[in-house]
Enzyme design. Structure first.
Site, PDB file in Angstrom:
ATOM      1  N   HIS A 127       0.745  -1.139  -0.140  1.00  0.00           N
ATOM      2  CA  HIS A 127      -0.055   0.124   0.087  1.00  0.00           C
ATOM      3  C   HIS A 127       1.272   1.046  -0.092  1.00  0.00           C
ATOM      4  CE1 HIS A 127      -3.180   2.262   1.100  1.00  0.00           C
ATOM      5  NE2 HIS A 127      -2.558   3.094   1.810  1.00  0.00           N
ATOM      6  N   GLU A 128       2.092   1.103   0.467  1.00  0.00           N
ATOM      7  CA  GLU A 128       3.058   1.970   0.934  1.00  0.00           C
ATOM      8  C   GLU A 128       3.095   2.716  -0.397  1.00  0.00           C
ATOM      9  OE1 GLU A 128       2.261   4.840   3.081  1.00  0.00           O
ATOM     10  OE2 GLU A 128       0.725   3.606   3.602  1.00  0.00           O
ATOM     11  N   HIS A 131       1.966   4.449  -2.933  1.00  0.00           N
ATOM     12  CA  HIS A 131       1.958   5.858  -2.424  1.00  0.00           C
ATOM     13  C   HIS A 131       3.556   6.874  -3.259  1.00  0.00           C
ATOM     14  CE1 HIS A 131      -1.208   6.886   0.100  1.00  0.00           C
ATOM     15  NE2 HIS A 131      -1.597   5.487   0.621  1.00  0.00           N
ATOM     16  N   HIS A 137      -5.012   7.429  -2.933  1.00  0.00           N
ATOM     17  CA  HIS A 137      -6.185   6.516  -2.081  1.00  0.00           C
ATOM     18  C   HIS A 137      -7.504   6.242  -3.495  1.00  0.00           C
ATOM     19  CE1 HIS A 137      -5.325   6.868   1.951  1.00  0.00           C
ATOM     20  NE2 HIS A 137      -4.167   5.821   1.616  1.00  0.00           N
TER      21      HIS A 137
HETATM   22  N1  TQI Z   1      -1.448   6.086   6.579  1.00  0.00           N
HETATM   23  C1  TQI Z   1      -1.678   6.991   5.686  1.00  0.00           C
HETATM   24  C2  TQI Z   1      -1.569   6.019   4.306  1.00  0.00           C
HETATM   25  O1  TQI Z   1      -0.630   5.265   4.080  1.00  0.00           O
HETATM   26  C3  TQI Z   1      -1.094   8.238   5.275  1.00  0.00           C
HETATM   27  C4  TQI Z   1      -2.263   8.390   4.738  1.00  0.00           C
HETATM   28  C5  TQI Z   1      -3.273   9.392   5.170  1.00  0.00           C
HETATM   29  C6  TQI Z   1      -2.524   9.051   3.650  1.00  0.00           C
HETATM   30  N2  TQI Z   1      -3.942   9.976   3.930  1.00  0.00           N
HETATM   31  C7  TQI Z   1      -3.487   9.609   3.303  1.00  0.00           C
HETATM   32  C8  TQI Z   1      -1.691   8.959   2.737  1.00  0.00           C
HETATM   33  C9  TQI Z   1      -3.717  10.551   2.077  1.00  0.00           C
HETATM   34  C10 TQI Z   1      -1.539   9.651   0.991  1.00  0.00           C
HETATM   35  C11 TQI Z   1      -2.884  10.085   0.231  1.00  0.00           C
HETATM   36  O2  TQI Z   1      -2.878   5.685   3.730  1.00  0.00           O
HETATM   37  S1  TQI Z   1      -1.871   4.556   7.731  1.00  0.00           S
HETATM   38  C12 TQI Z   1      -3.101   1.769   5.449  1.00  0.00           C
HETATM   39  C13 TQI Z   1      -4.864   1.025   5.341  1.00  0.00           C
HETATM   40  C14 TQI Z   1      -2.084   3.461   6.567  1.00  0.00           C
HETATM   41  C15 TQI Z   1      -3.482   2.545   6.153  1.00  0.00           C
HETATM   42  O3  TQI Z   1      -1.481   3.882   8.314  1.00  0.00           O
HETATM   43  O4  TQI Z   1      -3.274   4.821   7.891  1.00  0.00           O
HETATM   44  C16 TQI Z   1      -2.156   0.876   4.632  1.00  0.00           C
HETATM   45  C17 TQI Z   1      -0.578   2.993   6.335  1.00  0.00           C
HETATM   46  F1  TQI Z   1      -5.344   1.001   3.630  1.00  0.00           F
HETATM   47  F2  TQI Z   1      -4.624   0.036   5.360  1.00  0.00           F
HETATM   48  F3  TQI Z   1      -5.495   1.811   6.187  1.00  0.00           F
HETATM   49  C18 TQI Z   1      -1.343   1.328   5.443  1.00  0.00           C
HETATM   50 CL1  TQI Z   1      -2.340  -0.412   4.177  1.00  0.00          CL
HETATM   51 ZN    ZN Z   2      -2.889   4.978   1.989  1.00  0.00          ZN
END
Ligand code: TQI
Ligand code: ZN
Ligand code: CA
Ligand code: ZN
Length: 171
Positions: A127-128, A131, A137
């Site tokens: 997922h990261e 990005h 998203h």
């Molecule tokens: N971290 C968020 C994410 O990576 C950071 C974030 C929030 C973000 N809003 C954003 C990044 C808008 C880019 C654009 O989404 S998290 C998941 C999932 C996160 C969440 O820690 O919330 C995963 C990290 F998808 F499972 F909710 C990894 Cl896989």
């Molecule tokens: Zn994300």
């Protein structure tokens, strides 16, 4: 439907380097290496991108685990401190030089190789890296870039269609 950060947020080259700066004590080193490699492979399979691992110096995608003390800033290296257990698991930066592409994992979370207690590092990393490659998203609940964690078996994971389309946006 997938979305991207928009603009020219894409890597100007197809050969990218990555470096794992440190390891989480939650898993063995080889499990971390394997999870990261698999997560990058998800994207390498559907793009012309190649990921080359380096062990020193500065890579396009620097990967690290870090914890932060609540209320302290710039502790793990940027202005987005982690929040202790729960909440944010990790974050990554859209393509650019410097911090762009880098992926940071919150050491206060429990990461796992393939169990369903804790977060599967492969899933969070895949997922990261989405990005890191310029995807934002998706509102498709089946997509990897959907902003809710769901357990998936790393051995049988295939990149959902929505994400494949996301990485190949129409001109
Ligand atoms: N971290 C968020 C994410 O990576 C950071 C974030 C929030 C973000 N809003 C954003 C990044 C808008 C880019 C654009 O989404 S998290 C998941 C999932 C996160 C969440 O820690 O919330 C995963 C990290 F998808 F499972 F909710 C990894 Cl896989
Ligand atoms: Zn994300
Ligand atoms: Ca956290
Ligand atoms: Zn960070």
């Amino acid at each position: 439907r997938f979305s991207t950060f928009g603009g020219e947020l894409k890597w100007p080259k197809n050969s990218l380097t990555y470096r794992i700066e440190n390891y989480t004590p939650d898993m063995s080193r080889s499990e971390v290496d394997n999870s990261i490699e698999k997560a990058l492979n998800v994207w390498a399979k559907v793009t012309p991108l190649k990921f080359n691992k380096i062990y020193s110096g500065t890579a396009d995608i620097m990967i690290s685990f870090g914890g932060d003390v609540r209320g302290h800033f710039i502790s793990h290296g940027d202005y987005y401190p982690f929040d202790g257990p729960g909440g944010t698991l990790a974050h990554a930066f859209a393509p650019s030089s410097g911090i762009g592409g880098d992926a940071h994992f919150d050491e206060d979370e429990r990461f796992t190789f393939r169990s369903n207690s804790g977060y599967v590092l492969f899933m969070v990393a895949a997922h990261e890296f989405g990005h890191s490659l310029g995807l934002s998203h998706s509102d498709d609940p089946g997509a990897l870039m959907y902003p809710t964690y769901s357990y998936r078996n790393p051995d049988t994971f295939v990149l959902p269609h929505d994400d494949v389309k996301g990485i190949h946006p129409p001109p």
